[in-house]
Write a protein that holds these residues in place. Structure first.
Motif, PDB file in Angstrom:
ATOM      1  N   ARG A  86     -41.114  55.510 -74.848  1.00  0.00           N
ATOM      2  CA  ARG A  86     -41.180  55.722 -73.397  1.00  0.00           C
ATOM      3  C   ARG A  86     -42.406  55.056 -72.799  1.00  0.00           C
ATOM      4  O   ARG A  86     -42.412  54.666 -71.634  1.00  0.00           O
ATOM      5  N   ALA A  87     -43.449  54.933 -73.616  1.00  0.00           N
ATOM      6  CA  ALA A  87     -44.692  54.368 -73.087  1.00  0.00           C
ATOM      7  C   ALA A  87     -44.766  52.864 -73.297  1.00  0.00           C
ATOM      8  O   ALA A  87     -45.811  52.255 -73.074  1.00  0.00           O
ATOM      9  N   ARG A  88     -43.672  52.251 -73.684  1.00  0.00           N
ATOM     10  CA  ARG A  88     -43.744  50.832 -73.999  1.00  0.00           C
ATOM     11  C   ARG A  88     -43.945  49.994 -72.724  1.00  0.00           C
ATOM     12  O   ARG A  88     -43.573  50.414 -71.629  1.00  0.00           O
ATOM     13  N   ARG A  89     -44.507  48.843 -72.913  1.00  0.00           N
ATOM     14  CA  ARG A  89     -44.702  47.934 -71.783  1.00  0.00           C
ATOM     15  C   ARG A  89     -43.331  47.484 -71.258  1.00  0.00           C
ATOM     16  O   ARG A  89     -42.381  47.330 -72.038  1.00  0.00           O
ATOM     17  N   SER A  90     -43.252  47.255 -69.991  1.00  0.00           N
ATOM     18  CA  SER A  90     -41.936  46.911 -69.424  1.00  0.00           C
ATOM     19  C   SER A  90     -41.469  45.589 -70.015  1.00  0.00           C
ATOM     20  O   SER A  90     -42.249  44.630 -70.141  1.00  0.00           O
ATOM     21  N   GLY A  91     -40.221  45.560 -70.371  1.00  0.00           N
ATOM     22  CA  GLY A  91     -39.678  44.363 -70.983  1.00  0.00           C
ATOM     23  C   GLY A  91     -39.800  44.351 -72.493  1.00  0.00           C
ATOM     24  O   GLY A  91     -39.130  43.570 -73.157  1.00  0.00           O
ATOM     25  N   GLN A  92     -40.655  45.222 -73.029  1.00  0.00           N
ATOM     26  CA  GLN A  92     -40.828  45.242 -74.487  1.00  0.00           C
ATOM     27  C   GLN A  92     -39.656  45.974 -75.142  1.00  0.00           C
ATOM     28  O   GLN A  92     -39.292  47.072 -74.704  1.00  0.00           O
ATOM     29  N   PRO A  93     -39.071  45.384 -76.172  1.00  0.00           N
ATOM     30  CA  PRO A  93     -37.990  46.088 -76.873  1.00  0.00           C
ATOM     31  C   PRO A  93     -38.542  47.343 -77.550  1.00  0.00           C
ATOM     32  O   PRO A  93     -39.650  47.305 -78.096  1.00  0.00           O
ATOM     33  N   PRO A  94     -37.760  48.413 -77.514  1.00  0.00           N
ATOM     34  CA  PRO A  94     -38.204  49.674 -78.115  1.00  0.00           C
ATOM     35  C   PRO A  94     -38.688  49.501 -79.551  1.00  0.00           C
ATOM     36  O   PRO A  94     -39.704  50.074 -79.951  1.00  0.00           O
ATOM     37  N   LEU A  95     -37.971  48.680 -80.300  1.00  0.00           N
ATOM     38  CA  LEU A  95     -38.319  48.509 -81.704  1.00  0.00           C
ATOM     39  C   LEU A  95     -39.706  47.888 -81.862  1.00  0.00           C
ATOM     40  O   LEU A  95     -40.465  48.250 -82.772  1.00  0.00           O
ATOM     41  N   ASP A  96     -40.028  46.973 -80.981  1.00  0.00           N
ATOM     42  CA  ASP A  96     -41.359  46.368 -81.034  1.00  0.00           C
ATOM     43  C   ASP A  96     -42.430  47.397 -80.723  1.00  0.00           C
ATOM     44  O   ASP A  96     -43.509  47.395 -81.330  1.00  0.00           O
ATOM     45  N   ALA A  97     -42.122  48.259 -79.759  1.00  0.00           N
ATOM     46  CA  ALA A  97     -43.091  49.307 -79.408  1.00  0.00           C
ATOM     47  C   ALA A  97     -43.328  50.227 -80.598  1.00  0.00           C
ATOM     48  O   ALA A  97     -44.466  50.623 -80.881  1.00  0.00           O
ATOM     49  N   LEU A  98     -42.244  50.536 -81.314  1.00  0.00           N
ATOM     50  CA  LEU A  98     -42.370  51.425 -82.465  1.00  0.00           C
ATOM     51  C   LEU A  98     -43.184  50.761 -83.568  1.00  0.00           C
ATOM     52  O   LEU A  98     -44.022  51.390 -84.222  1.00  0.00           O
ATOM     53  N   ARG A  99     -42.964  49.479 -83.757  1.00  0.00           N
ATOM     54  CA  ARG A  99     -43.715  48.744 -84.764  1.00  0.00           C
ATOM     55  C   ARG A  99     -45.204  48.742 -84.409  1.00  0.00           C
ATOM     56  O   ARG A  99     -46.049  49.054 -85.258  1.00  0.00           O
ATOM     57  N   GLU A 100     -45.465  48.437 -83.168  1.00  0.00           N
ATOM     58  CA  GLU A 100     -46.851  48.435 -82.709  1.00  0.00           C
ATOM     59  C   GLU A 100     -47.503  49.792 -82.929  1.00  0.00           C
ATOM     60  O   GLU A 100     -48.634  49.887 -83.419  1.00  0.00           O
ATOM     61  N   ALA A 101     -46.771  50.834 -82.553  1.00  0.00           N
ATOM     62  CA  ALA A 101     -47.318  52.182 -82.691  1.00  0.00           C
ATOM     63  C   ALA A 101     -47.639  52.477 -84.154  1.00  0.00           C
ATOM     64  O   ALA A 101     -48.689  53.048 -84.476  1.00  0.00           O
TER      65      ALA A 101
END
Lengths: 225, 225
Positions: free
Chosen positions: B86-101
């Motif tokens: 939910r806190a991912r940057r706009s346009g960022q795929p959810p999976l990328d956000a999870l990887r980053e996290a």
DNA sequence: CTCCTGAATGCACTAGATGCAAAAATGCAC
DNA sequence: GTGCATTTTTGCATCTAGTGCATTCAGGAG
């Protein structure tokens, strides 16, 4: 004499052994019947022992916990996925073999696909997924299944890490699909009516496993229709 | 009057509430200390109650089961993945956000990555994964985490089935990675030494999630190096 | 038939968990 | 502060899963 014992056990023909096996089955069957009638928590070990006409203490020599009375049925199926991989046609990717096996199981209405709408299957699935302690203990068997599949994938030239990750994903996904099927049937849908959707969901799931979640990015995640 | 009560609870400032919270924490801390000292099974509820200076019966009003004394710590973390999406940057795929996290967590040596080699973290992880009843009950919290992540993915325009499958896969994979890290540390490797491999494994796992297991077919499964 | 071994049993006991009612602590109105 | 109503804590009895131990029982070998 443990020699004689060992021979008999190995041979499998020992009279004692057969009797033991029958007793074991009888106990499990009795227990399952009572559980399905009245619910897992409502039936006590003592009650099961009485119905099965054995002593309470003996029951515990056959089944270490109350949960195992239900769940040891899963022990036989825990390496199914691993076997499917090992039995794949030469040249066939393991993932394709697993997909095929699942589609087969769906067609056969295997109860572990959640797509069997017989009263017993439905009640059994409901019993397991609706009883916390059973669902919890089930993980134990699930992870053995993951271990087995991971081993099979390593044999198929996957590196150990990938094998483990893939195995965990596949088993998880299959369980999720089964849950969805069961929920549909629990909602009143017949297995026949659910089947096309179940097959489509299975194929979609294995497409995802093969092609990855990244394949959805461009179509804004609407790949499933 | 349940109105007053409701107001106080909502405000969060109620004196009774705070005291309750402190008591709760004190009990859990005492229990954890004893468990780490002597092992989960060796410590009885009665013993914990005595050390925490409350009655046995009161302990059960705070924690429904012995397992929850340990595991309710996980309740706070169960929706971490969902929050990351939910806190991912706009346009960022959810999976990328999870990887980053996850990579972030690894760098921070979050204990839930299994990459924290402090004596307490190590012992805690060991306690949970080494005690069957704890590992079993942990699934309960894990599936809540899957539910939360699935919800977040649906918000991100995934269709429900894909969201659920993806959520289950991601949580499963993260748990698997944590297990591997923990095993490495349990084997004596320091967190610092393990870190590069942990990050590589995490990236590999998320590559697989994104690109699928099919991407390995051509290279005969040797994509991880 | 006798003896030996492994299985079944009975009994006592531990420990987690629940229900219930009495007692203590707490917050509030006056 | 005092008294009242409510919540929290507590003690006690009870249920049930699971274990240890010693005893009894049954089947098969000689």
């Amino acid at each position: 004499m443990r020699d004689r014992q060992a021979i008999q056990t190995a041979g499998g023909a020992g009279l004692r052994e057969r009797k033991k096996a029958r007793t074991r089955e009888a106990i499990a069957a009795t227990a399952l019947r009572l559980f399905l009638e009245s619910g897992f928590e409502k039936v006590s070990i003592t009650q099961i022992a009485e119905e099965a006409e054995i002593s309470r203490r003996t029951l515990f020599t056959y089944f270490p916990t109350k949960e195992d009375l239900v769940l040891q049925l899963f022990a036989d199926h825990e390496d199914e996925a691993a076997r499917a991989v090992r039995a794949r046609r030469s040249g066939q990717p393991p993932l394709d073999a697993l997909r095929e096996a699942l589609l087969d199981s769906l067609q056969r209405r295997d109860s572990n696909t959640g797509l069997n709408d017989s009263a017993e299957s439905l009640a059994f699935y409901q019993l397991v997924s609706g009883t916390e302690s059973l669902a919890a203990r089930l993980t134990h068997y699930t992870s053995r299944g993951i271990d087995a599949l991971a081993a099979a994938l390593r044999e198929a030239a996957f590196d150990p890490l990938t094998a483990r990750l893939a195995a965990a994903q596949v088993i998880t996904v299959m369980r999720e699909l089964a849950d969805q099927n069961h929920q549909a049937l629990a909602g009143g849908t017949s297995a026949a009516d659910r089947y096309p959707e179940a097959a489509r969901a299975a194929n979609h799931a294995f497409d995802l496993l093969r092609d990855g979640l990244g394949s959805l990015r461009d179509s804004s995640g609407q790949a499933y229709s």
